[in-house]
Design an enzyme around this catalytic site. Structure first.
Site, PDB file in Angstrom:
ATOM      1  N   CYS A  34       0.826  -1.214   0.000  1.00 56.74           N
ATOM      2  CA  CYS A  34       0.000   0.000   0.000  1.00 56.74           C
ATOM      3  C   CYS A  34       0.855   1.257   0.000  1.00 56.74           C
ATOM      4  O   CYS A  34       2.028   1.233   0.344  1.00 56.74           O
ATOM      5  CB  CYS A  34      -0.855   0.044   1.271  1.00 56.74           C
ATOM      6  SG  CYS A  34      -2.216  -1.115   1.283  1.00 56.74           S
ATOM      7  N   CYS A  38      -3.053   4.886   2.483  1.00 56.26           N
ATOM      8  CA  CYS A  38      -4.161   3.938   2.325  1.00 56.26           C
ATOM      9  C   CYS A  38      -5.063   3.945   3.555  1.00 56.26           C
ATOM     10  O   CYS A  38      -4.591   3.979   4.698  1.00 56.26           O
ATOM     11  CB  CYS A  38      -3.641   2.524   2.099  1.00 56.26           C
ATOM     12  SG  CYS A  38      -4.955   1.370   1.645  1.00 56.26           S
ATOM     13  N   CYS A  65      -2.327  -3.060  -3.631  1.00 56.77           N
ATOM     14  CA  CYS A  65      -3.642  -2.952  -2.995  1.00 56.77           C
ATOM     15  C   CYS A  65      -4.652  -2.409  -4.005  1.00 56.77           C
ATOM     16  O   CYS A  65      -4.363  -1.487  -4.759  1.00 56.77           O
ATOM     17  CB  CYS A  65      -3.507  -1.995  -1.817  1.00 56.77           C
ATOM     18  SG  CYS A  65      -5.057  -1.490  -1.083  1.00 56.77           S
ATOM     19  N   CYS A  68      -5.819   1.523  -2.633  1.00 55.43           N
ATOM     20  CA  CYS A  68      -4.997   2.739  -2.789  1.00 55.43           C
ATOM     21  C   CYS A  68      -4.165   2.719  -4.070  1.00 55.43           C
ATOM     22  O   CYS A  68      -3.523   3.703  -4.410  1.00 55.43           O
ATOM     23  CB  CYS A  68      -4.103   2.931  -1.579  1.00 55.43           C
ATOM     24  SG  CYS A  68      -2.844   1.645  -1.370  1.00 55.43           S
TER      25      CYS A  68
END
Ligand SMILES: [Zn+2]
Length: 190
Positions: A34, A38, A65, A68
């Site tokens: 991330c 995030c 992810c 994000c």
């Protein structure tokens, strides 16, 4: 300036967007990585690993992810990073017949986005590039005499001999047998 891990983890806890582009963090238990900003649940500190760049995270086997999208965005030249990471994966995993199909998903982009960005940076479509890598790897094996055609074909990620022969001819102008003969003569002076 390098950030300490404590400073990076504090940014993760705050979901602080000012740190986006300076590092990424991965979660060992999920294999996802991330941006600092995030909004997903803050992981246990023990399960967090930090990465300086996208390619580092991808090379360590982490996936971007979906929330994000650390692989996209205006910070940190993500397209360049993504293509570099993809080239590294192709070089290591060319023998996987499913690689071309799976690569865009692993990079967190659609197939058409992947093709467009790859072609823009590399100058070849991913399919063509991968084929060149596979032919080069097969040619190496034939040259050293360590494999017959079928072995070289399969070890390079081709799924059948006819597509291997076609690709080999297209890239080298020779059949595998001719290629081996040419090399034998060059190498041993027969
Ligand atoms: Zn995330």
């Amino acid at each position: 300036m390098r950030l300490s891990e404590d400073a990076m983890f504090a940014a993760v806890i705050e979901s602080n967007p000012r740190y986006d582009g300076r590092f990424f963090y991965g979660v060992k238990t999920t294999g996802i990585f991330c941006r600092p900003s995030c909004k997903s649940k803050v992981p246990n500190r023990d399960n967090v690993v930090f990465f300086a760049g996208l390619s580092e995270a991808v090379a360590a086997g982490y996936r971007p992810c979906k929330r994000c999208r650390p692989d996209l965005g205006p910070v940190y030249a993500p397209e360049e990073e993504m293509v570099q990471a993809a080239l590294g994966i192709i070089d290591r995993e060319f023998a996987d017949p499913a690689l071309l199909r799976e690569l865009p998903g692993r990079m967190g982009v659609s197939s058409s986005q992947f093709r467009r960005l790859f072609k823009k940076r590399v100058g070849e479509a991913p399919r063509k590039y991968l084929q060149q890598v596979r032919v080069a790897k097969a040619a190496d094996r034939l040259k050293t005499g360590s494999a017959n055609n079928t072995e070289a074909c399969l070890a390079a990620g081709f799924t059948n001999l006819s597509s291997f022969y076609a690709a080999f001819r297209r890239e080298t102008g020779l059949t595998p047998r001719q290629y081996r003969q040419v090399h034998d003569q060059a190498g041993w002076g027969e």
